[in-house]
Design a protein around this motif. Structure first.
Motif, mmCIF file in Angstrom:
data_model
loop_
_atom_site.group_PDB
_atom_site.id
_atom_site.type_symbol
_atom_site.label_atom_id
_atom_site.label_comp_id
_atom_site.label_asym_id
_atom_site.label_seq_id
_atom_site.Cartn_x
_atom_site.Cartn_y
_atom_site.Cartn_z
ATOM 1 N N THR A 267 0.839 -1.200 0.000
ATOM 2 C CA THR A 267 0.000 0.000 0.000
ATOM 3 C C THR A 267 0.877 1.254 0.000
ATOM 4 O OG1 THR A 267 -0.115 -0.134 2.399
ATOM 5 C CG2 THR A 267 -1.964 -1.065 1.189
ATOM 6 N N CYS A 268 0.261 2.378 -0.396
ATOM 7 C CA CYS A 268 0.996 3.637 -0.476
ATOM 8 C C CYS A 268 1.296 4.186 0.910
ATOM 9 C CB CYS A 268 0.186 4.653 -1.271
ATOM 10 S SG CYS A 268 0.888 6.306 -1.199
ATOM 11 N N ARG B 151 -3.617 3.914 -0.413
ATOM 12 C CA ARG B 151 -4.243 3.087 -1.449
ATOM 13 C C ARG B 151 -3.319 1.929 -1.817
ATOM 14 N NH1 ARG B 151 -8.320 4.681 -4.814
ATOM 15 N NH2 ARG B 151 -8.226 2.455 -5.253
ATOM 16 N N LEU C 262 -1.106 -0.268 -4.253
ATOM 17 C CA LEU C 262 -0.217 0.257 -5.298
ATOM 18 C C LEU C 262 -0.591 -0.285 -6.678
ATOM 19 C CD1 LEU C 262 3.191 0.149 -3.415
ATOM 20 C CD2 LEU C 262 1.803 2.138 -3.964
ATOM 21 N N CYS D 206 3.416 5.700 -6.215
ATOM 22 C CA CYS D 206 2.000 5.382 -6.027
ATOM 23 C C CYS D 206 1.225 5.811 -7.274
ATOM 24 C CB CYS D 206 1.452 6.121 -4.806
ATOM 25 S SG CYS D 206 -0.349 6.021 -4.685
ATOM 26 N N HIS E 138 -1.779 6.457 -7.492
ATOM 27 C CA HIS E 138 -2.897 7.332 -7.150
ATOM 28 C C HIS E 138 -2.415 8.740 -6.818
ATOM 29 C CE1 HIS E 138 -5.545 3.859 -7.191
ATOM 30 N NE2 HIS E 138 -4.579 3.214 -6.554
ATOM 31 N N GLN F 175 7.632 5.828 -3.184
ATOM 32 C CA GLN F 175 7.533 4.780 -2.172
ATOM 33 C C GLN F 175 8.912 4.431 -1.624
ATOM 34 O OE1 GLN F 175 4.488 3.647 -1.116
ATOM 35 N NE2 GLN F 175 3.850 5.345 -2.437
#
Ligand SMILES: [Mg+2]
Ligand SMILES: [Zn+2]
Ligand SMILES: [Zn+2]
Lengths: 78, 853
Positions: B99-100, B105, B107, B149, B151, B156
């Motif tokens: 996840t981010c 969210r 990835l 990410c 979104h 990361q």
């Protein structure tokens, strides 16, 4: 599927029992269909002989000690 | 307690949410104190009576039930700071990585996510959950190295787990609080790709904020003899947690420095971790003051001593004994010799009635230290009293009808005898007890076969049935005589063996006695009705006088000679393994059918001893000279060996000339090998024949293999003449150096000697090359044994477990516990194998017996 598989000598005879015959067998062994051995709807032989879910199939096997021995299976869709 | 009967449709697995923990709890635990000054459980303590009852007489404050009725109830504590659950570290790491770090969210872009979810659903539907989980692992692994990410476009950073439970985002340490906030940001829609169902499992629930307190019923305290209370390991651990948790709360509220708070937080993390699992690598296990490591949740379940293998799969009993077994040919087949030392400990409960009161009083009078005595007296109210010097007088006085005494086992008590592995039903049989001196269980060597035991240190177990029903069942269904015929193939599993077979063979073939000897012999085996013998008595007559007077039998010997018994007299032929041996004793089988199991066992045991005692009159032994061969025989054998070697040479020559006739389906090399093997086997059999013909009728080795007592002509050939071809996996030896088996042979040498043919015999001695090949096959068979035995044992176990609830019903169908039909007619023919002869019923024989008389 091809009917030829029914002719193989290793394949015991499979036949669909009529409603009355099936009832007789259930009564004879005092069982419900759930308590009988199963055979899949997608079993090649079942497809060839065109049995439907819930049908009772009689399989007549050759036996070295009792010549012939009947076996019954219920067609299931699993 | 109320029971609910429902069919299970599906099971969902998830994590406890804080909400659920609160909902299922009946107590919020706030204090590490257990009891107040009066010894009463403290409210809000770990032994709070709302958590269940463990004291008789008290009632549960939650459900109102008494001890054993109340299942216990959970409580919870509120942790001052979030804590990482040690068993979830890998899952937490996976979730952090996929996840981010900023927006939380997954990835994956929305399109990718939808695609992957669809494919997951498809996989679950088509291949099942197992493959779905595999796919999820794959997806998670594919996400861990993403740099951006999709979104929020945030960069990361790689997340690492420093074992056992510290997480790093790059170089920055992640506290459980930070992890929790990260997880809270993950939207429900994204959790599905991580394999979660957000209804039952939200990622942030992996971080503990509330800790469930298990009911006291699963961590009961025990009262020591001194009246002191000793708490369960889990209670100790929970106490630590509550105490540190309290201190952490206080320090936070008082605004204590960060360092102190962090130290306490780490300490709390340590206690919670060891509460779940006290065997984590890199974490020192929590210990008792004595230095012994605490047994916490994971240790309760895991390993051989854990809940599954010890409590659920393990079965333990009282009234059992175990010791080494040793043979005693004088003891009956259905007896077991029990050492006196064991008889002092094993007891049988006997109820006092007006008929046995006086007899039982004698047992009580002798007490536990004098055999046959009595260890306990049980009053009608169930109170069990140990008999000691002090209590004896009083117990003797009050003994009356309705009391039960536990008296020592005595001769003819029934016991159940067992040797592991219990592979067939004859591995557990009932025997009558016979108290004997010394320290081993004694059994008749003839019952070694059903137990598959020998006396090289084997131990066996003995159980004493404790109720009339159990004793009756054992006596009627389990005694040795009921197991004479094996259900494997309908032959007799118990029969004469070794010397007994040789003895009966010699007796019925050639032995002659004078009258006195004959009478003495019969009497010594327990025959009471001795016929009027003439002065010279043939062995056949002696054998016949053991049989019932109306016994009729027609059979064959091992060598296919006729054996005829008419009116209980052996009139033709002699007795050998084929008549009285194990699993082939047709005479025994007939006795069993005609006279029943008790008579058959009695006669068998007499015949068994007859064979042995008969040998006493003649003496029976073997020595080196019994395998000496005459000169002319030796010359013939030598010529045979030479001829076969020449034959093999010839084969090799034709092969090299490429003129060898190739066998169908084989290559030229395979054909050659096969032909060579055939030639060499032929010569060995031929040698065997020659030796067999040359042997004197008196030769003890010949007697042994001729009677079927032990060994074969092959063994004799190996000793007297040549050991023969050594084979690895059905082929001649071919391993070793390049193109040869040993460096002293020429490359490509196919001669018998270079490929493991041993032409010398054991008596002459074998040379180093031969010895080496012999060792190769010897090692191979050892390895084979060591590898195959556990494999096949496990396979058999699984098979036996799978079939254990099947039984033949009264309508001859085979059904399982659900009454589902497995076979419509047992074995297709509904023949009980143990009542058949070798699996079939000889109808012609039956008819002959019924009408032919
Ligand atoms: Mg052994
Ligand atoms: Zn309760
Ligand atoms: Zn993001």
């Amino acid at each position: 599927m091809e009917e030829i598989i029914l002719k193989h000598r290793f394949l015991p005879k499979h036949e669909i029992l009529s409603e009355e015959e099936a009832e007789k067998i259930l009564k004879k062994y005092n069982v419900s269909k759930r308590q009988l051995p199963k055979i899949r709807l997608k079993d090649p032989v079942i497809k060839v002989i065109g049995a439907k879910e819930g049908d009772l199939i009689k399989i007549t096997r050759k036996s070295p000690t009792s010549k012939e021995s009947p076996y019954y299976r219920v067609v299931v869709d699993e | 307690m109320e029971h609910v009967y429902k069919n299970i449709n599906s099971i969902s697995f998830g994590f406890f949410s804080p909400k659920l923990i609160k909902k299922m709890s009946s107590v919020k635990v706030v204090t590490p104190e257990l009891y107040d000054k009066e010894g009463y459980p403290v409210d809000g303590g770990l032994m709070d009576i709302r958590l269940g009852v463990i004291d008789p007489g008290l009632r549960c404050k939650t459900c109102g039930s008494k001890l054993k009725e109340c299942p216990g109830h959970f409580g919870y504590i509120e942790l001052a700071r979030p804590i990482i659950h040690i068993q979830y570290t890998k899952t937490i790491l996976d979730f952090l990585r996929s996840t981010c770090k900023d927006c939380g969210r997954i990835l994956l872009s929305d399109e990718e996510l939808k695609l992957k979810l669809d494919s997951l659903k498809d996989i679950e539907k088509r291949y099942g959950l197992f493959f779905k989980r595999k796919k999820i692992k794959e997806i998670i692994n594919s996400l861990k190295n993403l740099k951006k990410c999709p979104h929020c476009k945030a960069k990361q950073v790689n997340v690492k787990l420093e074992r056992p439970l510290t997480f790093f985002e790059g170089d920055k340490k992640l506290s459980p609080i930070e992890i929790k906030t990260k997880f809270e940001k993950i939207p429900d829609e994204d959790t599905e790709i991580l394999g979660l169902n957000p209804k039952y499992a939200r990622p942030e629930w992996l971080i503990l904020t509330l800790l469930p307190i298990p009911p006291v019923t699963m961590r009961p305290s025990i009262t020591l003899d001194t009246g002191e209370r000793s708490e369960d390991d889990l209670t100790h651990k929970l106490g630590d947690i509550v105490r540190i948790n309290q201190r952490l709360f206080e320090n936070i509220n008082a605004g204590a420095p960060e360092v102190i708070v962090d130290d306490l937080w780490d300490l709390l993390q340590y206690h919670v971790t060891t509460y779940f699992d006290n065997t984590v690598a890199q974490i020192p296990p929590a210990r008792h003051r004595s230095g012994q490591a605490l047994k916490t949740l994971t240790e309760r379940v895991k390993s051989k001593e854990g809940r599954f293998r010890y409590n659920l799969a393990g079965k333990r009993v009282n009234f059992a004994a175990r010791t080494v077994i040793s043979p005693d040919p004088e003891i009956k087949f259905n007896e077991v010799g029990v050492p006196k030392a064991i008889a002092y400990e094993l007891t049988v409960p006997e109820r006092v009635t007006e008929w046995n009161l006086e007899r039982l009083k004698e047992f009580v009078k002798r007490g536990p230290k004098k055999y046959p005595g009595c260890n306990y007296v049980i009053r009608p109210d169930g109170k069990k009293k140990k008999i000691t010097d002090e209590t004896k007088e009083q117990l003797l006085e009050e003994l009356q009808l309705g009391y039960v005494i536990e008296r020592h086992i005595i001769n003819n008590d029934i016991a159940i005898f067992n040797r592991q592995p219990s592979l067939h039903r004859m591995s557990i049989m009932a025997h009558k007890i016979k108290i004997l001196p010394y320290k081993s269980f004694r059994l008749n060597p003839a019952v070694c076969t059903p137990y598959a035991g020998d006396f090289d240190g084997d131990e066996m177990n003995l159980h004493i049935p404790q109720t009339e029903e159990a004793r009756a069942e054992a006596e009627v269904l389990m005694q040795v005589q009921t197991q004479l015929i094996t259900p494997k193939n309908g032959t007799n599993i118990i029969g004469c063996l070794e010397d007994s077979v040789s003895g009966n063979y010699l007796l019925t073939k050639s032995m002659v006695f004078n009258k006195d000897e004959a009478v003495q012999l019969l009497f010594s085996i327990g025959v009471k009705k001795i016929p009027n013998f003439n002065n010279v008595v043939e062995g056949k007559e002696i054998f016949s006088s053991v049989l019932p007077g109306d016994f009729e039998y027609i059979g064959k010997t091992k060598d296919n000679d006729d054996v005829i018994i008419k009116k209980g007299k052996l009139i033709k032929g002699y007795i050998d393994g084929a008549s009285i041996g194990e699993e082939r004793g047709n005479l025994i089988r007939k006795l069993h059918r005609d006279y029943g199991e008790d008579v058959a066992l009695d006669l068998l045991s007499k015949l068994f001893r007859l064979g042995i005692k008969a040998l006493f009159y003649k003496g029976f032994s073997t020595s080196l000279k019994d395998i000496d061969l005459k000169q002319d025989i030796l010359i013939r054998i030598r010529k045979l060996l030479k001829d076969s070697e020449d034959g093999v040479d010839e084969l090799i020559k034709t092969y090299n000339a490429k003129k060898l006739e190739i066998l169908p389906g084989k290559t030229a090399e395979e054909s050659l090998e096969l032909l060579i093997l055939q030639t060499l086997n032929k010569v060995r059999n031929k040698i065997g024949e020659i030796i067999g013909e040359s042997l004197n009728e008196e030769n003890p080795l010949r007697i042994m293999f001729h009677s079927g007592a032990k060994g074969s002509i092959l063994n004799l050939t190996m000793m007297a003449s040549s050991v023969g071809q050594q084979a690895l996996r059905g082929k001649r030896i071919r391993h070793g150096y390049d193109g040869r088996t040993l460096s002293l042979f020429k490359k490509g040498d196919l001669s018998p000697r270079s490929r493991g043919f041993i032409s010398s015999g054991f008596k002459k001695g074998i040379d180093p090359v031969e010895f080496f090949f012999g060792s190769m096959t010897g090692r191979d068979s050892l390895m084979d044994m060591a590898l195959r035995t556990p494999k096949s044992g496990y396979l058999y176990r699984r098979l036996a477990n799978a079939l254990q609830d099947l039984k033949v019903e009264y309508d001859y169908t085979v059904r399982d516990a659900n009454k589902t039909v497995i076979q419509f007619k047992y074995g297709e023919d509904s023949i009980d194998v143990s009542k058949s002869e070798k699996g079939t019923i000889d109808i012609r024989n039956l008819i002959r017996e019924v009408i032919g008389k």
